[in-house]
Design an enzyme around this catalytic site. Structure first.
Site, PDB file in Angstrom:
ATOM      1  N   CYS A 128      11.576 -45.626   0.931  1.00 37.64           N
ATOM      2  CA  CYS A 128      10.245 -45.009   0.978  1.00 37.64           C
ATOM      3  C   CYS A 128       9.349 -45.545   2.093  1.00 37.64           C
ATOM      4  O   CYS A 128       8.272 -44.995   2.335  1.00 37.64           O
ATOM      5  CB  CYS A 128       9.535 -45.199  -0.362  1.00 37.64           C
ATOM      6  SG  CYS A 128       9.042 -46.914  -0.713  1.00 37.64           S
ATOM      7  N   GLU A 176      44.715 -48.941 -25.111  1.00 34.07           N
ATOM      8  CA  GLU A 176      44.341 -48.689 -23.724  1.00 34.07           C
ATOM      9  C   GLU A 176      45.081 -47.466 -23.208  1.00 34.07           C
ATOM     10  O   GLU A 176      46.303 -47.330 -23.404  1.00 34.07           O
ATOM     11  CB  GLU A 176      44.717 -49.912 -22.871  1.00 34.07           C
ATOM     12  CG  GLU A 176      43.964 -50.020 -21.574  1.00 34.07           C
ATOM     13  CD  GLU A 176      42.622 -50.742 -21.756  1.00 34.07           C
ATOM     14  OE1 GLU A 176      42.251 -51.015 -22.912  1.00 34.07           O
ATOM     15  OE2 GLU A 176      41.969 -51.015 -20.748  1.00 34.07           O
ATOM     16  N   LYS A 215      47.293 -57.711 -20.579  1.00 31.32           N
ATOM     17  CA  LYS A 215      45.989 -57.033 -20.597  1.00 31.32           C
ATOM     18  C   LYS A 215      46.072 -55.862 -19.623  1.00 31.32           C
ATOM     19  O   LYS A 215      45.959 -56.028 -18.413  1.00 31.32           O
ATOM     20  CB  LYS A 215      44.869 -57.995 -20.200  1.00 31.32           C
ATOM     21  CG  LYS A 215      43.480 -57.378 -20.306  1.00 31.32           C
ATOM     22  CD  LYS A 215      42.394 -58.395 -19.984  1.00 31.32           C
ATOM     23  CE  LYS A 215      41.009 -57.785 -20.161  1.00 31.32           C
ATOM     24  NZ  LYS A 215      40.781 -56.662 -19.229  1.00 31.32           N
ATOM     25  N   CYS A 262      10.710 -50.737   3.010  1.00 29.25           N
ATOM     26  CA  CYS A 262      11.739 -50.235   2.110  1.00 29.25           C
ATOM     27  C   CYS A 262      12.574 -49.172   2.824  1.00 29.25           C
ATOM     28  O   CYS A 262      12.012 -48.240   3.411  1.00 29.25           O
ATOM     29  CB  CYS A 262      11.090 -49.651   0.857  1.00 29.25           C
ATOM     30  SG  CYS A 262      12.247 -48.774  -0.227  1.00 29.25           S
ATOM     31  N   LYS A 271      42.618 -64.388 -17.650  1.00 22.82           N
ATOM     32  CA  LYS A 271      42.674 -63.571 -16.436  1.00 22.82           C
ATOM     33  C   LYS A 271      43.574 -64.213 -15.371  1.00 22.82           C
ATOM     34  O   LYS A 271      43.664 -65.440 -15.261  1.00 22.82           O
ATOM     35  CB  LYS A 271      41.261 -63.409 -15.871  1.00 22.82           C
ATOM     36  CG  LYS A 271      40.323 -62.596 -16.741  1.00 22.82           C
ATOM     37  CD  LYS A 271      40.702 -61.137 -16.731  1.00 22.82           C
ATOM     38  CE  LYS A 271      39.589 -60.255 -17.291  1.00 22.82           C
ATOM     39  NZ  LYS A 271      38.452 -60.114 -16.395  1.00 22.82           N
ATOM     40  N   CYS A 278       8.322 -44.769  -4.660  1.00 29.31           N
ATOM     41  CA  CYS A 278       9.663 -44.954  -4.082  1.00 29.31           C
ATOM     42  C   CYS A 278      10.643 -44.166  -4.939  1.00 29.31           C
ATOM     43  O   CYS A 278      10.756 -44.400  -6.148  1.00 29.31           O
ATOM     44  CB  CYS A 278      10.024 -46.440  -4.076  1.00 29.31           C
ATOM     45  SG  CYS A 278      11.717 -46.779  -3.527  1.00 29.31           S
TER      46      CYS A 278
END
Length: 786
Positions: A418, A181, A123, A415, A321, A451
């Protein structure tokens, strides 16, 4: 919103953000292992609650969108993603599912059935592309994009030295779409970074980012200077016949001059696949290119077709994987970022460390519950993992290395963008007669569109292709407009002047006029597109279509009470409350009024309530929707039969109530309606059902049904008068389902120029085929103009 629905919404938002950074920006921000964990969690939740699955969920689809700098390419055959295996048992489970799907298992519970032949290949860690050959000539190159629409990169792929501009030999199909790929070998990557450093240019974090960045250059000369290579792993649209196995097909492509993997092998049975996986895993570091796993595909093409596809992955292929790689480093600080929904997310700032060949300085911590679970403190030594060799994550803390001056991580009260208050989300769970509130795992900035972080993302969604579709308003342009305070809401887009736009970076006279024209051309959206563009929580594209098709006017959608909305298909009470709350919000009302008033937007497709919902409500059903304690559908129907009207139920005395229900239920009903608010709510719902024409005493319209209801249509080739997205909308408005492949159940295929395998399949199956002119004539016969 229920805990499950809230978690699903959070997962979808987070996965969408990760997809965007990975596929579009080439700036991945979390490890593959973390993405895979979130994805598997979402898959599991959706499997347990299929009623919450929506077409826009990341599980239904592949992540990423085409960049506006390149032309768009519509893939005739979708470019799908692959499912993942992480353990050997995952691969064995995949093999058993293949055997079961082919009806050849014949073995015991431990997988002792027939041995399936699989193709095996590494892969590669690069960028998926499609190369289209016509009569042996390369005519187009495209990225995968979102799986349905990619970027036109023809000029760039032509510069890749091992991509054949003309196929060799003979016998190739008239149309042959090769998929594979584009990657950068390790040696080329090192040389490129050395050149970049010497010239003072940008160096790349890893070969995948270098390949993706090189392939997306607007100047093909830059791409030509980069050491890119292509490796084919399969095909898409093909107008003729190819060999009947995966390995033989790839070998045939190789004979025509298309590069394939030198590590391609055939394995018989899952144990042979595991031997291949272990062998290449041991040789991984000595390979000339980066890989992050092995891909196994059922070798027999007919077997692949029999096994078919899920929404976003094939049943006949899987990516196994490699394990993640880990390192230790110091957590220097935790900062907080604000997303589109206002979610305030902690981000770990790390002492840079090299993990699997890449310097890692940042990692996501997801939310404060994850911070608490890890027990992480600023100054800790942490384990960082780059799963799939791409993106880092904090896996664990090494407590014995904690310094004395370590500091706890605190969510900010204001925040960071903001300065508005940051509040923890509340999860509301509704059941018969009561609501329970619990704390969610996400903290949100309450500043909303005041925000800038939330405002930018809200407008990016508003102008997106499937929403208002304003071409030329890319993310960077929107950020400029917000930063310069030229826009403070979606309505302000329609007030922009030529002088304001030409003053932006990257805009000249032609591009400024083009953008103004695109904004003007967006003023007649369909009702469904407009509803979707508003960004209502939990309302995706399909839910927006349901609202538009069923209620058929924005006024009804805006007024609809939650209980009334639940009469519509696939809209549960939690989503109904989100819709109702959105339209009750004063700021949202102001923006919508501005869009429809001074901005001059004219919504299309508005009209009378859909005939299928006229007089759809019953008294018993309405009483059941009130969630009276202990009263289910059966008891609600008994009340309806006994009293015949809502007022009859509301005014019934104790003795009358006992004639209909047992004592406990009768008492619950009487106590429920003795609360003035509940009686008032019931009357309001009934009144709205009358106004909408949904009341049981309303006139029942003849539900003749939509003319194409129950039919499946397929669009293929290039439509010249309208885009395929518009054609799909027209067909759906007539009740048709638009599918991506032709089968014996397909009613009709609309074939434009360039139609290939789908047109051929329609001919084989005897499916009706219309060209674009005939299709437009049929639409006109139903009263729909192009």
């Amino acid at each position: 919103m229920t805990d499950v629905a809230q978690r699903i919404a959070e997962l979808r938002n987070e996965l969408d953000a990760h997809n965007y950074r990975y596929y579009v920006l080439d700036e991945p921000s979390v490890p593959d292992a973390e993405y895979d964990r979130l994805f598997r969690e979402l898959q599991a939740l959706e499997a347990e609650h299929p009623e919450l699955v929506t077409p826009e969920s990341p599980t239904q689809r592949v992540g990423g969108e085409a960049l506006s700098a390149f032309g768009e390419v519509r893939h005739e055959v979708p470019m799908l993603s692959l499912g993942n295996a992480f353990e050997e048992d995952d691969l064995r489970a995949f093999d058993r599912s293949v055997q079961h799907g082919l009806g050849v298992s014949g073995g015991d519970l431990f997988g002792g059935g027939a041995e399936i032949e699989y193709s095996c290949e590494p892969k590669l860690d690069g960028l998926a592309v499609s190369l289209r050959y016509e009569n042996g000539q390369l005519v187009r190159g495209a990225t995968r994009g979102d799986g349905s629409t990619g970027e036109d990169i023809t000029s760039n792929v032509r510069t890749i030295r091992n991509v054949p501009l003309k196929l060799q030999g003979k016998g190739w199909p008239q149309v042959l779409e090769v998929r594979g790929e584009v990657f950068m070998p390790k040696s080329g990557f090192e040389e490129l970074n050395a050149r970049q450093a010497e010239s003072g240019g940008k160096t790349f974090a890893n070969p995948r980012n270098a390949a993706a960045g090189s392939l997306r250059q607007l100047d093909p000369k830059i791409t030509a200077s980069r050491p890119l290579e292509f490796c084919c792993y399969g095909v898409g649209q093909v107008s003729g016949e190819l060999p009947g196995t995966q390995v033989a097909m790839l070998q045939q492509l190789k004979a025509w001059g298309v590069p394939i993997s030198r590590e391609l092998k055939l394995a018989k049975g899952v144990e042979a696949c595991l031997d291949y996986y272990r062998d290449i895993g041991q040789r991984r570091m000595s390979l000339a290119y980066d890989i992050d796993g092995v891909v196994f595909k059922v070798n027999n093409i007919e077997d692949q077709q029999q096994l078919g596809f899920r929404a976003r992955t094939p049943h006949w292929a899987i990516a196994h994987k490699f394990p993640a790689q880990e390192e230790l480093t110091e957590l220097l600080d935790v900062e907080f970022q604000v997303g589109r929904t206002g979610a305030v997310t902690p981000v770990a700032r790390l002492n840079p460390v090299k993990v699997a060949g890449v310097m890692v300085a940042n990692a996501t911590l997801h939310n404060m519950d994850e911070v608490a679970r890890l027990g992480v403190m600023i100054g800790d030594t942490v384990i960082i993992r780059r799963a799939g060799d791409v993106i880092p994550q904090v896996m664990a803390v090494v407590p014995e290395r904690r310094p004395r001056n370590a500091r706890p991580v605190h969510i900010p009260e204001q925040c960071p963008v903001c300065g508005s208050a940051v509040e923890r989300t509340q999860l509301v769970k509704r059941s018969k007669g009561k609501e329970s509130v619990s704390e969610g795992s996400v903290y949100r900035c309450v500043g909303r569109l005041s925000c800038q972080a939330q405002l930018k993302q809200a407008i990016i969604h508003f102008v997106s292709r499937r929403a208002m579709d304003i071409e030329g308003l890319g993310d960077k342009t929107i950020e400029q407009l917000v930063d310069e305070k030229l826009i403070g809401s979606p309505a302000d887009l329609y007030k922009l002047s030529f002088e304001q736009i030409i003053g932006l970076e990257g805009f000249a006279e032609v591009s400024s006029n083009k953008l103004l024209a695109a904004i003007e051309n967006s003023k007649r959206p369909s009702l469904a597109r407009f509803i979707y563009a508003l960004g209502i929580p939990d309302v995706g594209e399909e839910t927006a279509k349901v609202l538009a098709r069923s209620l058929a006017s924005l006024a009804r959608v805006r007024q609809a009470l939650p209980e009334v909305l639940t009469y519509l298909p696939d809209i549960g009470l939690e989503v109904a409350h989100e819709i109702h709350s959105f339209f009750e919000d004063a700021h949202n009302q102001q923006v919508i009024s501005a869009l429809l008033g001074e901005c001059g937007l004219e919504l299309q497709d508005e009209g009378e309530l859909s005939a299928e919902f006229s007089a759809v409500a019953t008294l018993g059903g309405m009483l059941d929707k009130l969630n009276i304690p202990t009263v289910g559908p059966g008891a609600a129907q008994k009340l309806a039969e006994r009293f015949g009207s809502l007022e009859g139920v509301l005014n019934a005395d104790w003795l009358d109530m006992r004639q209909a229900l047992p004592e406990r239920q009768a008492k619950a009903v009487r106590e429920f309606f003795d609360q003035a608010a509940n009686a008032q709510r019931a009357r309001a719902i009934e009144q709205q059902l009358r106004e909408f024409g949904m009341h049981w005493q309303s006139e029942k319209k003849v539900a003749e049904g939509l003319p194409l209801a129950g039919q499946t249509w397929v669009l293929t080739g290039t439509l010249e008068v309208m885009s395929r997205d518009v054609a799909k909308e027209k067909l759906e408005s007539l009740g048709a389902k638009v599918a991506g492949s032709v089968s014996a159940k397909t009613h009709c295929v609309v074939a434009g120029p360039g139609a290939g395998s789908k047109l051929a399949k329609a001919g084989e199956l005897g499916v009706k085929v219309l060209d674009e002119a005939q299709f437009l004539d049929q639409l006109k016969a139903y009263g729909i103009e192009a």
